[in-house]
Design an enzyme around this catalytic site. Structure first.
Site, PDB file in Angstrom:
ATOM      1  N   ASP A 148     -12.079  -1.395  -4.801  1.00 29.12           N
ATOM      2  CA  ASP A 148     -10.665  -1.344  -4.553  1.00 29.12           C
ATOM      3  C   ASP A 148     -10.172  -2.649  -4.214  1.00 29.12           C
ATOM      4  O   ASP A 148     -10.575  -3.174  -3.060  1.00 29.12           O
ATOM      5  CB  ASP A 148     -10.770  -0.180  -3.593  1.00 29.12           C
ATOM      6  CG  ASP A 148      -8.990   0.443  -3.470  1.00 29.12           C
ATOM      7  OD1 ASP A 148      -8.176  -0.593  -3.764  1.00 29.12           O
ATOM      8  OD2 ASP A 148      -8.774   1.395  -2.745  1.00 29.12           O
ATOM      9  N   ASP A 149      -9.164  -3.207  -4.593  1.00 32.90           N
ATOM     10  CA  ASP A 149      -8.613  -4.461  -4.411  1.00 32.90           C
ATOM     11  C   ASP A 149      -9.601  -5.807  -4.394  1.00 32.90           C
ATOM     12  O   ASP A 149      -9.499  -6.708  -3.635  1.00 32.90           O
ATOM     13  CB  ASP A 149      -7.998  -4.294  -3.195  1.00 32.90           C
ATOM     14  CG  ASP A 149      -6.712  -3.802  -3.085  1.00 32.90           C
ATOM     15  OD1 ASP A 149      -6.301  -3.025  -4.033  1.00 32.90           O
ATOM     16  OD2 ASP A 149      -5.968  -3.808  -1.865  1.00 32.90           O
ATOM     17  N   CYS A 195      -2.744   0.787  -7.291  1.00 29.34           N
ATOM     18  CA  CYS A 195      -3.856   1.579  -7.391  1.00 29.34           C
ATOM     19  C   CYS A 195      -3.777   2.933  -8.218  1.00 29.34           C
ATOM     20  O   CYS A 195      -4.538   3.053  -9.133  1.00 29.34           O
ATOM     21  CB  CYS A 195      -4.189   2.058  -5.891  1.00 29.34           C
ATOM     22  SG  CYS A 195      -5.610   3.282  -5.722  1.00 29.34           S
ATOM     23  N   ARG A 239      -5.829   3.704 -11.819  1.00 29.93           N
ATOM     24  CA  ARG A 239      -6.794   5.040 -11.614  1.00 29.93           C
ATOM     25  C   ARG A 239      -6.520   5.949 -12.849  1.00 29.93           C
ATOM     26  O   ARG A 239      -7.333   6.620 -13.561  1.00 29.93           O
ATOM     27  CB  ARG A 239      -7.108   5.743 -10.535  1.00 29.93           C
ATOM     28  CG  ARG A 239      -7.715   4.568  -9.569  1.00 29.93           C
ATOM     29  CD  ARG A 239      -7.498   5.090  -8.080  1.00 29.93           C
ATOM     30  NE  ARG A 239      -7.703   3.875  -7.272  1.00 29.93           N
ATOM     31  CZ  ARG A 239      -8.895   3.359  -6.784  1.00 29.93           C
ATOM     32  NH1 ARG A 239      -9.861   4.479  -6.912  1.00 29.93           N
ATOM     33  NH2 ARG A 239      -9.321   2.429  -6.077  1.00 29.93           N
ATOM     34  N   LYS A 258     -13.100   7.289  -3.709  1.00 28.73           N
ATOM     35  CA  LYS A 258     -11.497   7.339  -3.411  1.00 28.73           C
ATOM     36  C   LYS A 258     -10.832   8.234  -4.898  1.00 28.73           C
ATOM     37  O   LYS A 258     -11.277   7.710  -5.782  1.00 28.73           O
ATOM     38  CB  LYS A 258     -10.859   6.126  -3.471  1.00 28.73           C
ATOM     39  CG  LYS A 258      -9.439   6.079  -3.223  1.00 28.73           C
ATOM     40  CD  LYS A 258      -8.675   4.395  -3.040  1.00 28.73           C
ATOM     41  CE  LYS A 258      -7.519   4.355  -3.151  1.00 28.73           C
ATOM     42  NZ  LYS A 258      -7.052   3.043  -3.005  1.00 28.73           N
ATOM     43  N   HIS A 285      -7.017   9.287  -5.185  1.00 29.38           N
ATOM     44  CA  HIS A 285      -5.608   8.583  -5.253  1.00 29.38           C
ATOM     45  C   HIS A 285      -4.827   9.136  -6.392  1.00 29.38           C
ATOM     46  O   HIS A 285      -4.010   8.181  -6.999  1.00 29.38           O
ATOM     47  CB  HIS A 285      -5.611   7.074  -4.897  1.00 29.38           C
ATOM     48  CG  HIS A 285      -4.386   6.697  -4.193  1.00 29.38           C
ATOM     49  ND1 HIS A 285      -4.347   5.377  -3.634  1.00 29.38           N
ATOM     50  CD2 HIS A 285      -3.062   7.414  -4.141  1.00 29.38           C
ATOM     51  CE1 HIS A 285      -3.225   5.291  -3.415  1.00 29.38           C
ATOM     52  NE2 HIS A 285      -2.358   6.381  -3.207  1.00 29.38           N
ATOM     53  N   SER A 338      -5.331   6.064  -0.427  1.00 31.63           N
ATOM     54  CA  SER A 338      -6.134   4.531   0.300  1.00 31.63           C
ATOM     55  C   SER A 338      -6.458   5.129   1.697  1.00 31.63           C
ATOM     56  O   SER A 338      -5.744   6.035   2.439  1.00 31.63           O
ATOM     57  CB  SER A 338      -4.942   3.773   0.160  1.00 31.63           C
ATOM     58  OG  SER A 338      -4.630   3.378  -1.254  1.00 31.63           O
ATOM     59  N   HIS A 380     -10.275  -2.583   0.052  1.00 31.04           N
ATOM     60  CA  HIS A 380      -9.055  -2.301   0.608  1.00 31.04           C
ATOM     61  C   HIS A 380      -8.885  -2.532   1.774  1.00 31.04           C
ATOM     62  O   HIS A 380      -9.997  -2.294   2.780  1.00 31.04           O
ATOM     63  CB  HIS A 380      -8.628  -0.986   0.036  1.00 31.04           C
ATOM     64  CG  HIS A 380      -7.271  -0.545   0.087  1.00 31.04           C
ATOM     65  ND1 HIS A 380      -6.783  -0.288   1.269  1.00 31.04           N
ATOM     66  CD2 HIS A 380      -6.083  -0.602  -0.800  1.00 31.04           C
ATOM     67  CE1 HIS A 380      -5.366  -0.030   1.182  1.00 31.04           C
ATOM     68  NE2 HIS A 380      -5.001  -0.127  -0.166  1.00 31.04           N
ATOM     69  N   ASP A 439     -10.091  -2.081  -9.539  1.00 28.75           N
ATOM     70  CA  ASP A 439      -8.759  -1.391 -10.031  1.00 28.75           C
ATOM     71  C   ASP A 439      -7.647  -2.006 -10.207  1.00 28.75           C
ATOM     72  O   ASP A 439      -6.634  -1.771 -10.862  1.00 28.75           O
ATOM     73  CB  ASP A 439      -8.560  -0.048  -8.793  1.00 28.75           C
ATOM     74  CG  ASP A 439      -7.859  -0.672  -7.428  1.00 28.75           C
ATOM     75  OD1 ASP A 439      -8.417  -1.855  -7.239  1.00 28.75           O
ATOM     76  OD2 ASP A 439      -7.340   0.029  -6.786  1.00 28.75           O
ATOM     77  N   ASN A 440      -7.613  -3.409  -9.501  1.00 34.35           N
ATOM     78  CA  ASN A 440      -6.639  -4.321  -9.875  1.00 34.35           C
ATOM     79  C   ASN A 440      -6.863  -5.596  -9.004  1.00 34.35           C
ATOM     80  O   ASN A 440      -8.049  -5.747  -8.616  1.00 34.35           O
ATOM     81  CB  ASN A 440      -5.122  -3.729  -9.098  1.00 34.35           C
ATOM     82  CG  ASN A 440      -5.464  -3.135  -7.606  1.00 34.35           C
ATOM     83  OD1 ASN A 440      -4.997  -1.980  -7.723  1.00 34.35           O
ATOM     84  ND2 ASN A 440      -5.791  -4.273  -6.955  1.00 34.35           N
ATOM     85  N   LYS A 464      -2.686  -9.032  -6.386  1.00 31.75           N
ATOM     86  CA  LYS A 464      -2.467  -7.478  -6.534  1.00 31.75           C
ATOM     87  C   LYS A 464      -0.950  -7.372  -6.546  1.00 31.75           C
ATOM     88  O   LYS A 464      -0.170  -8.494  -6.078  1.00 31.75           O
ATOM     89  CB  LYS A 464      -2.695  -6.683  -5.456  1.00 31.75           C
ATOM     90  CG  LYS A 464      -2.326  -5.273  -5.258  1.00 31.75           C
ATOM     91  CD  LYS A 464      -3.160  -4.674  -4.043  1.00 31.75           C
ATOM     92  CE  LYS A 464      -2.535  -3.217  -3.962  1.00 31.75           C
ATOM     93  NZ  LYS A 464      -3.503  -2.469  -2.526  1.00 31.75           N
TER      94      LYS A 464
END
Length: 471
Positions: free
Chosen positions: A32-33, A72, A76, A129, A131, A154, A246, A298-299, A314
């Site tokens: 994540d991130d 996010c 996903r 996660k 989301h 998140s 994240h 994810d990004n 991001k």
């Protein structure tokens, strides 16, 4: 003696036939991130990631791997459905507060990888996660997963109204059950006050609040390995979606100050340990030759990470927003030490897994992903993908396209930052990202025909997507 040799040969033949007919297992490790540069095998000096580096050395490193959104929830949704976020019904980030959330999630009529694999009786699990909607109808158990352990959105969010609470819920930080219910009722009007207190769930129930985030990566890893061992005799799909890096960032005690770059990179160091534990479990249980493991983010990175040498992070449609580190590990299927700059996307994971599993793709909907099995096996030197479309973060507005070596962008920036911009951010942009990976040289004025060609391509794509949605 001769009979003994024949017996040995027969046993070896049986083992080979079993290996060839055994269904493949699939694991997606989704961080994540995490930025493009934030692994040592992608050039980071802030953190050493020996386990992920080894994964790359034993598999394929993908240097032009793209996710479908720079934020996010949309990213996903695209990963799990093989469809652009706008097409899959999740173009924006989902929140735990009703004022923003409005009861939405990944539409139940969408088909996830987990649901599709059920056609061949795969065991499926999500660890980490989610989301994609925290109300019961949207939770993983209603989206094809047999089990779920993790936080529903998140880690900077809080508990939401109407969540089912386990009678054995663990309460941390001096909380009482009355305070938990009070938070759930107040979150709509006191969202800022209650941030950074996500619930931990098992199945559809909250089992811990607020979640002890310092041990999340460790507990996720234990859960993932338990699932692998439990299902070593069955085909399985594990979606392992890490909470970090994240923000807010937490790590367990052994990983505090373990990197050269502060908590963000400490979290990546712990994720690297986790990847090592997963791969070790596969090898110890003799599953490594029959399992495909995919690692990506994810990004692009938050403000603490690095997407160098890419531009943007991001929320951006510059390369740093959607181009992320990608690694695929599949001993016996993918040549060790492979590296490619061919275009690959998280959108391609669904159809690729379906092909490996021997399941036909659903024919009642449009997919945006491509089967990449021929490319990954080396039977084709070219990716099945030649284009990638970019939509501005948290909108349904198309902002750009990459086709081959060329990329066109209208904006590139986060929409709400429009008033603070200057230079290239204010004009249409054309880049040759093969030669200019950092998007420094705007060729829009010197190559208007190429820009016109790409603008037409992206407009046609978006019009057809809109038509599909309206049907």
């Amino acid at each position: 003696m001769q009979k003994f040799k024949i017996l040995i040969a027969f046993c070896l033949l049986i083992n080979m036939m079993h290996a060839q007919t055994q269904k493949k297992n699939f694991i997606i490790i989704f961080t994540d991130d995490q930025g493009y540069e934030d692994l040592s095998c992608f050039g980071s000096k802030n953190v050493h990631t020996p386990n992920i580096d080894q994964m790359a050395a034993e598999g394929m490193k993908l240097t032009s791997f793209y996710v479908a959104s720079s934020v996010c929830s949309p990213s996903r949704a695209a990963l799990l459905t093989g469809r652009m976020p706008k097409r899959a019904g999740v173009p924006k980030v989902l929140f735990s507060t009703p004022a923003i959330f409005n009861g939405h999630g990944l539409p139940p009529e969408e088909i996830t990888i987990a649901e599709h694999l059920k056609e061949k009786n795969y065991e499926t699990a999500l660890v980490g996660k989610w989301h994609l909607g925290h109300e019961k109808e949207y939770l993983p158990l209603n989206q094809g997963f047999d089990s779920y352990y993790g936080i529903p959105y998140s880690n900077d969010m809080s508990i939401a109204p109407n969540m089912e609470i386990s009678p054995d819920v663990v309460l941390n930080d001096g909380y009482t059950i009355e305070q938990l219910h009070s938070d759930a009722k107040r979150v709509d009007k006191h969202y800022s006050e209650l941030r950074n207190k996500p619930p931990l769930m098992r199945g559809n129930k909250v089992i811990e609040y607020p979640a002890d985030q310092s041990t999340l990566t460790k507990r996720y890893t234990k859960e993932a390995i338990s699932f692998i061992k439990k299902n070593k005799e069955k085909p399985f799909f594990l979606y392992f979606a890490h909470t970090f890096p994240h923000r807010p960032i937490y790590v367990s005690d052994p990983f505090k100050n373990s990197s050269n770059g502060g908590p963000y990179y400490d979290a990546i160091k712990e994720i690297d340990w986790s990847v090592g534990e997963v791969l070790k479990a596969l090898k110890e249980n003799k599953l490594d030759k029959n399992t495909v493991v995919i690692f990506c983010s994810d990004n692009g990175p938050n403000s603490l990470g690095s997407a160098k040498p890419l531009k943007g992070k991001k929320f951006s449609t510059y390369e740093g927003g959607q181009r992320v580190p990608g690694i695929i590990w599949a001993p016996g299927e993918i040549k060790a030490g492979s590296e490619s700059d061919e275009l690959i996307s998280s959108l391609d994971i669904f159809p690729t897994i379906a092909k490996y599993a021997g399941i036909k793709m659903p024919d009642n909907r449009i997919y945006d992903g491509y089967d990449q099995t021929a490319f990954l096996s080396g039977n084709s030197k070219k990716s099945a993908r030649n284009e990638m479309f970019y939509y501005s973060a948290n909108t349904t507005v198309i902002d750009g396209v990459r086709a081959g070596d060329w990329k066109f962008l209208y904006k590139g920036h986060k929409v709400k930052n429009a008033g603070k911009l200057k230079g290239d951010d204010l004009v249409d942009k054309l880049y040759n990202v093969k030669k200019d990976i950092s998007e420094k040289n705007n060729l829009f004025k010197t190559n208007p025909k190429k820009a016109e060609e790409l603008i037409k391509l992206m407009k046609v794509f978006d019009v057809k997507l809109e038509e599909d949605i309206q049907q």
